[in-house]
Each structure stands twice: as structure tokens, then as C-alpha cells.
Scaffold this motif. Structure first.
Motif: not given
Length: 843
Positions: A629, A601, A665, A667, A571, A615-616, A654-656, A634
Motif C-alpha cells: 500500500v 483505499v 486510525s 482499518s 474509509v 497515511s496508509y 489496510v490501516q489508515v 492509498g
């Protein structure tokens, strides 16, 4: 100690036992006992207990038993009674034959203590066999002029018995001419002899017959008979005579069995039997007796088998003609064998040179001779070979030839030749034979190794384990043996190509990355490879054969790395470890409608392909359902209008997530403040003293912390700040905007702009909103929204601060608050950053 003594005692006993056995024939301690042959089983022979002076109980306790040679059990000892009895029916003739006396040796073995006693058993003969003549009839030819007293031996009879039971006398049936006398040979055998007592008269009695009887000495005696026939011979005074003393004949060698060779003829002037002639060969050799035969009555000589000119070319034999009186005459037969072309020529190999090296012309392959045992034209042989072979025949000495190569040979084209040597004679009909010669061509190192591919492309998944087999190279060599034994190696100082992150070519130490098995050509990775560092590299390999000198071939190998999902998303905004997110939270007016852009994000992934598709997802929120989101961009937006009942402080997690296997992933937490508006009543006037400005900053901090501050103080500060802001705005706004626009244009539109609105205060511009810096941007009071709709298209934030104290309006441009962007992320932000705010700034 006792055990050792017992063992030594037993060893001595065993030794004594074998010594006694070896002396078993030296003499007898018991006997000899006698028994008549043909005695039935169980016949009592003797009482060994009495003879040994032992009772039956002692004999049994000492373990007495009978031992015979050859493990034959003729006798049996009954240990309970001590009696020795016959165990089986005894046949003297079978046991001893003609030997007399017939003695059987046996031993009495007593085990406790060990004692061996020798004994003998004599088997007495009985007259259980009659005399037998080998011929049932004996024929004697006695001339009629034989004088009285002439003796004629006759065949004796045989009797299996011995001694007095053997043949003792011979007799004949009564007759007027002969009597029989019994004679004895030096070995004791008796035979009959016929004595002529009266002169014979053939005209009176041409034939006599009587019976010969043999008698043994048994009681009663047994007899055997045979017939004796006397042929009285006529007196013969003329011998036979042949028509020719020598007969010369020729016979072709292929004449079949039974072919008539010649008929010899002899005559005798006597009459009757004396004139009857019989023909025989005189003492023929084994070869002649197997080849020729003569008819005794006719004198016809025929072949008993085919004659062979190559084995025996002629035969010579005497033929006798005998009349009935015993007189004879002879002639000579000379037989010449004529040659026929019945033998195939033959090849005799004297020397064979195989294998022969390739690329060597006029090499001698073989030396051979041809022969034919026939004669004349039948024995002349001529060799030849196939026309389509690179070989020629050259004559050498008499009947010798050499086989020579007709030019260089190529083993790779043909490694073996089968040469058929055909030999024909000149006879009629012509005969021929064939001899096959196999010639192997030995290899010369004349072919370099060749790889199956000029370029090998190998795909390797990154993060491989060390010593991983990543592929193989394979080369072949048309040569054989050592010349085809290949050794693989890496080419030194080879330039490999790599393109990490779009950079140019770099030199790679291939020896540190891969290893090549010299024998099999298998390639192994020496260490783990990283796709993000090295996307692909190329090197050369060489295959060298074992010839002298060695030949080699080369190929290229390109190793392409495949990406593995080994990098989690990172991030970039908001920073996870900085203080910007906590110090400058996202501000959302309470009047924001659904779809309001709160923030964005920004994340990147060091992998590629699907492993870098991000993906977010919103994992947690203080108010579920208030924010959402966008999965692909993002962007954080309001999902519904903001209401007064929503908490002023909102925390979003928020998790990516990437699309690798397995997915990775990251967050990040996003802090959002819900405010009533963007007007800031706490901004100090430009001409306010420093102390007042400081109080205003403190008041601003209290406003930022604003939830739960003192309401009266906040309202007073708001009024003063509004008045100050109006005054400053009317005097300096035009000059500030012009200066900022000039600076931005001078920096290529990539810099950040800031507006001074008071001494000691900084203003942040983010998505069209101004943030008062108030004490290092540590607190935020009521803000004024100057963006019209309240949102801008930018997805990043700049912070600018005004130099405080003098109110001169000097500006200081700061760097973006977004952390270290990658080149791609910065480029994406710059492409989307040009915008016009409500005041006319270009971002």
C-alpha cells in the motif's frame, strides 16, 4: 451521697477558715508572747502544745502551722515538739518604726479538724541606736546687748529607739555665758533650748563655741553631739541708704545670660560689721528669682537667663541692703525689656477644605491667619505661596487670608498639591516661616473606561471542559474610588462570525457559549466547543464604571478554536458496512506484474491540519509480500508478480492513520480474487431462452465461486458463452457504444456508462475491467481483460446493469458504488475520472 456530704463539709470548713481569718485582728487567744529585738534565729519563744493543751503527737497529726500577715515567716512552729521559735532576726525599728508597743499578730492553723487560733508576739526595744543631730554645727548670731535669760531654741537630735531608749536629756560643755534646758513638746519629743545667763561683750569675746550633747535613756546611755557657735553681734544704730530710691534700666531681649543690668549702691555710716552691707532681693516672685540675681557684696544685678519681650515686657523688684547689725534699707529696680526681631511669623490654620472636587473653579481651600508676637515692623507679617500652582491668596479680615483655587483642577493630571505658605515679617533682619498644606483633589466621573486592546484574540482548543477559563479582558479607568470600579458585561444582540466548512457567516448566541465575570473580566466557556462546527466567533464586551452617571467603554473579542484530533479517519472506499466489497471483490489476473494497481483505499478525516494528514499501511495479508500500500495515496499494488502458487482468494487489512496527537486510525478489509483472465465464457446469447439464461447465471455463480466447481460443466459453459459473445458483439457493439457515448455527453461527462452484452446480465467497469453481473453480480466467471495493459487511472468503480429478457439492448445507468463522498473527495475523483478505455469510452 457520701461524696456529696464530704464536699459540703469541706465547703463549710473553707468558709469557716475565711471567717476566722477576717476576725484575726479582733483579739488574741494566745500570748502575747514577748521577744527582744535582735534575737538570733532559733530562739525559744513558747511551747504552743502546752498552751493549747495538746501533746506534740496530736499537734503534728492535726497539721498545725503558723500563718503570718504578708506571708512573712518571723516565727516557726516545730510540730514534733510544739515549740515556737524565732525564724529570723527581728528588728523592731524596721517592723514597727516609732509605734510602741510593737505587736506582731500571727495565727496557729490546725487543719484536722480546721481550727484557727489568734496569737500575738511583742517585740521589745533595746537601745541599739544612738541619737543623731541633723546638722553638725549650729551658728547663732546674738547681739551683744541681749538681756540675760534670753532663750534660743536649738535643733533636737533624733533616735530610732522608743520609750526610755529615746533621747532623754541634753547637755553643753561648760562655759560662762550659756546653759541648756531640756524641753518637751506636746507629742513627747524633747528638744534643747539655750539660755543666756550672762550679758555678752563683743569686745571681750566676739565668738563663743561649745559642744551640745544628746543622751538617751539606755543603760548605758548612748550619745550624739553637735557644735554650737555663737557670733556676738555689734550694736548697730545706723541703717544703710541707697543712692537712688528707683533705678530704671532697659535691656534688649536677646541679651545673653550674665548680662549686667545695673549696680545698686548703698552706704552705712556704722563701722566694722555694722557698716558692711549685703544686698538681697526682697520677696521676689518665682519669675524674678529665675530671671535676676544680685551680688550680695557689690550690688551688681545680672540676668540669670535671657528675657523675652513677648513673654514679660518689664520687671519691678525691691532690693534690700542689710548691714552687719541687721539694719536695712531698700530701693526699687524697674527693668524694661526692649523688643528684638527674634520671633518668626506664624500661620494659624482656621479651616481646611480637603479633598476638593475636580472641575470646580474658585473653591475655597483654606482659611488661615498670620501673626508675629514682635512689635512694630517686627510684628507685621505678609504671606505668599508658590507661583506655579493653580491657587491664589485673597485677604479677608485683619490678618486673615483665604486660599482659593485659580481655575478648575484635574485629578487625573494631579491628585495632590502641597502648598507652602511662606510668611515674612518686616523686621531687620527679616524672618520668615513656612506652613505646608496638603490638598487632595477628589474624583469626578469624567473619564470613561478604556480597554487595553480594541480587539482581543483568544485561542481555545476544542472539546474544552465546561467553565474553562479561556482568557481575560482588562479595562482601566483614570478616575478613582467608585468611579473607577469597573463592571464587565457581554454586549447583547451581538453578531458573531463563524465559517464552518467554508460556509458563510451565521449568527451565534454568544451568551450560550461564554460567560464573563463581571468583577474580574475573566472569560469562561460555558460548554464544550467543536472546531468542526464552529471555527471562530466574535462578540463585544463592555466595561462600565460605578460613577453616576456611569460611563462605559467597549471592545471586541474574537475566539478562535484550535483543532483537536477528535475524529478518526473514515474509509469511503471500500465500504466497511456494505456488501459491495464482499460481493464484488477486486480481480487481479495471475499474470499481473509488480506494481499492478489492485485498488485504492479512499478515506477522509473530519479534522484539519496535521490531524487530517492520512497515511496508509498494510497490516495483514493472506500472502505477505504479494501486495503493498502506498503510504500517501492509498493505492494497493502488487509488490511482486503473481504466481500460480498464490491462493486464489486474498484478504488484505489496510490501516489508515492520521498525524494527530495522539494519532487515530481506522482499518478496512479488502478482498482480492486472483483469476486466470478477464474472458467470460458464461455470458448467454441474446436470443437464448430465459431458462437457459438462468442456467447460465447459475453456472456463472458456480464459476464465481469457481474454486472447487465441476471442471467439465465449467468447460462446456465457457465454449457456449464464447460463441454467444462473439455473435452479440458483431451485431450490437457499434450501436451500443454510440448510444452510451451520447448519454455520457448529455450528462456532462459525470455519468456512468454500461454495455448490454446479454439478457439478464449486468456489467461493471472498474479500472478498465468488465465484471459480468451474473445474478445480481453475485458470481463471477472467467473474465476478459479489455483494457490493454489491464489498469486504468481511475480510483473508483461504477456498476451498470442491462435490462434482461428482450435482448433489445436497452441500458440502465446506475449510481456509483462508492458511498457518500464528501464534496472534496468527489471533486478529487471527478478530476481524475476522465479517461479513454480500449473501446473509446470517456470516464
Amino acid at each position: 451521697m457520701e461524696t456529696g456530704g464530704l464536699r459540703q463539709g469541706r465547703q463549710r470548713q473553707v468558709l469557716l477558715f475565711f471567717v476566722l481569718l477576717s476576725l484575726s485582728r479582733a483579739g488574741a487567744d494566745l500570748g502575747p508572747y514577748a521577744v527582744v529585738e535582735e534575737t538570733e534565729r532559733g530562739f525559744f519563744v513558747a511551747n504552743l502544745g502546752k498552751d493549747l493543751g495538746l501533746g506534740s503527737a496530736e499537734l503534728a497529726s492535726r497539721g498545725a502551722r503558723i500563718i503570718s500577715q504578708g506571708n512573712s515567716e518571723h516565727l516557726q512552729l516545730q510540730a514534733q515538739t510544739g515549740e515556737l521559735v524565732v525564724n529570723e532576726r527581728l528588728d523592731r525599728e524596721e517592723l514597727c518604726g516609732p509605734t510602741e508597743p510593737c505587736l506582731l499578730h500571727f495565727q496557729v492553723l490546725m487543719e484536722k479538724p480546721l481550727e484557727l487560733i489568734q496569737a500575738e508576739l511583742r517585740v521589745t526595744d533595746i537601745n541599739d541606736n544612738a541619737p543623731v543631730f541633723s546638722e553638725k554645727e549650729t551658728v547663732l548670731n546674738i547681739p551683744e546687748n541681749s538681756p540675760p535669760g534670753s532663750a534660743y531654741p536649738l535643733n533636737n537630735a533624733l533616735d530610732l529607739d522608743v520609750g526610755s531608749n529615746d533621747v532623754q536629756d541634753y547637755k553643753i560643755s561648760p562655759n560662762a555665758y550659756f546653759r541648756v534646758e531640756t524641753r518637751e513638746r506636746s507629742d513627747g519629743r524633747k528638744y534643747p533650748e539655750l539660755i543666756l545667763d550672762k550679758e555678752l561683750d563683743r569686745e571681750d569675746e566676739p565668738q563663743l563655741s561649745f559642744t551640745l550633747t544628746a543622751l538617751d535613756g539606755g543603760a548605758p546611755p548612748q550619745t550624739g553631739t553637735a557644735q554650737v557657735r555663737i557670733e556676738v553681734g555689734d550694736v548697730n544704730d545706723n541703717a544703710p541708704e541707697f543712692e537712688q530710691p528707683v533705678y530704671r534700666v532697659q535691656v534688649p531681649e536677646n541679651s545673653p545670660e550674665g548680662t549686667l543690668v545695673v549696680t545698686v549702691v548703698a552706704t552705712d555710716s556704722d563701722s566694722g560689721t555694722n557698716g558692711k552691707i549685703s544686698y538681697t532681693l526682697i520677696q521676689p516672685s518665682e519669675g524674678i528669682s529665675k530671671t535676676l540675681e544680685v551680688n550680695p557684696a557689690t550690688g551688681a544685678v545680672r540676668l540669670r537667663k535671657q528675657v523675652d519681650f513677648e513673654t514679660i515686657r518689664s520687671y519691678e523688684v525691691d532690693i534690700k541692703a542689710t548691714d552687719g547689725g541687721g539694719l536695712s534699707g531698700k530701693c526699687t529696680l524697674f527693668l524694661e525689656v526692649l523688643d528684638v526681631n527674634d520671633n518668626h511669623p506664624k500661620v494659624t490654620m482656621s479651616a481646611l477644605n480637603s479633598p476638593i472636587p475636580e472641575n470646580t473653579p474658585e473653591t475655597v481651600v483654606a482659611v488661615f491667619s498670620v501673626s508675629d508676637p514682635d512689635s512694630g515692623e517686627n510684628g507685621k507679617a505678609i504671606p505668599s505661596i508658590q507661583d506655579d500652582l493653580p491657587f491664589v491668596l485673597k485677604p479677608s479680615a485683619k490678618n486673615f487670608y483665604t486660599l482659593v483655587t485659580d481655575g478648575p483642577l484635574d485629578r487625573e493630571a494631579r491628585a495632590q498639591y502641597t502648598i507652602t505658605i511662606t510668611v515674612s515679617d518686616l523686621g531687620t533682619p527679616r524672618l520668615q516661616s513656612q506652613h505646608n498644606v496638603t490638598v487632595h483633589v477628589s474624583d469626578v466621573n469624567d473619564n470613561a473606561p478604556t480597554f487595553s486592546q480594541a480587539l482581543y484574540t483568544l485561542f481555545v482548543l476544542e472539546n474544552n471542559s465546561p467553565a474553562l477559563h479561556i482568557g481575560s479582558v482588562s479595562a482601566s479607568d483614570r478616575d478613582a474610588g467608585t468611579n473607577a470600579q469597573l463592571t464587565y458585561s457581554l454586549l447583547t444582540q451581538d453578531q458573531a462570525t463563524q465559517q464552518p466548512q467554508g460556509q458563510g457567516q451565521e449568527q451565534v448566541d454568544v451568551g450560550a457559549l461564554v460567560a464573563l465575570d463581571a468583577a474580574s473580566g475573566q472569560l469562561f466557556a460555558l460548554r464544550a466547543l467543536d472546531y468542526e462546527t464552529l471555527r471562530a466567533f466574535e462578540f463585544g464586551v463592555r466595561a462600565s464604571d460605578g460613577g453616576s452617571p456611569a460611563l462605559s467603554g467597549e471592545a471586541r473579542v474574537r475566539v478562535v478554536l484550535r483543532d483537536a484530533n477528535d475524529h478518526a479517519p473514515r474509509v469511503l472506499y471500500p465500504p466497511r458496512n456494505g456488501s459491495a466489497a464482499g460481493a464484488c471483490p477486486e480481480l487481479v489476473p495471475r499474470g499481473a506484474e509488480a506494481g499492478y494497481v489492485v485498488s485504492k483505499v479512499v478515506a477522509v478525516d473530519g479534522d484539519s491540519g496535521r490531524n487530517a494528514w492520512l497515511s496508509y499501511e498494510l497490516l495483514q495479508a493472506t500472502e505477505p509480500g504479494l501486495f503493498g500500500v502506498w503510504a500517501h495515496s492509498g493505492e494497493v499494488r502488487t509488490a511482486r508478480p503473481v504466481s500460480e502458487r498464490d491462493a486464489p482468494q486474498q484478504r488484505l487489512l489496510v490501516q489508515v492513520r492520521d498525524h494527530g496527537e495522539p494519532p487515530l486510525s481506522a482499518s478496512v478489509a479488502l478482498h482480492v480474487l486472483l483469476v486466470d483472465g478477464f474472458s467470460q465464457p458464461y455470458l448467454p446469447r441474446p436470443d437464448a431462452p430465459a431458462g437457459q439464461a438462468g442456467q447460465a447465471g447459475q453456472a456463472g455463480q458456480a464459476g464465481v465461486g469457481g474454486v472447487g466447481g465441476e471442471a467439465g460443466q465449467a468447460e462446456a459453459l465457457t465454449v457456449s458463452l464464447v460463441v454467444a459473445l462473439a455473435a452479440v458483439s458483431s451485431l450490437f457493439l457499434a450501436s451500443v457504444l454510440a448510444l452510451v457515448a451520447a448519454r455520457l455527453c448529455g450528462r456532462g461527462g459525470a455519468g456512468a456508462g454500461a454495455v448490454a452484452v446479454g439478457s439478464g446480465c449486468g456489467v461493471s467497469v472498474a479500472e478498465g475491467r468488465f465484471f459480468p453481473a451474473g445474478a445480481g453480480c453475485g458470481g463471477v466467471g472467467p473474465l476478459v481483460d479489455v483494457g490493454g495493459a489491464g489498469t486504468l487511472s481511475q480510483s473508483y468503480q461504477y456498476e451498470v446493469c442491462v435490462s434482461g429478457g428482450s435482448g433489445t439492448g436497452e441500458f440502465k445507468f446506475m449510481k456509483p458504488s462508492i458511498g457518500n463522498f464528501t464534496n472534496g473527495a468527489v471533486k478529487e475523483i471527478e478530476e481524475n475520472s476522465n479517461m479513454q478505455n480500449s473501446f473509446g469510452f470517456s470516464y
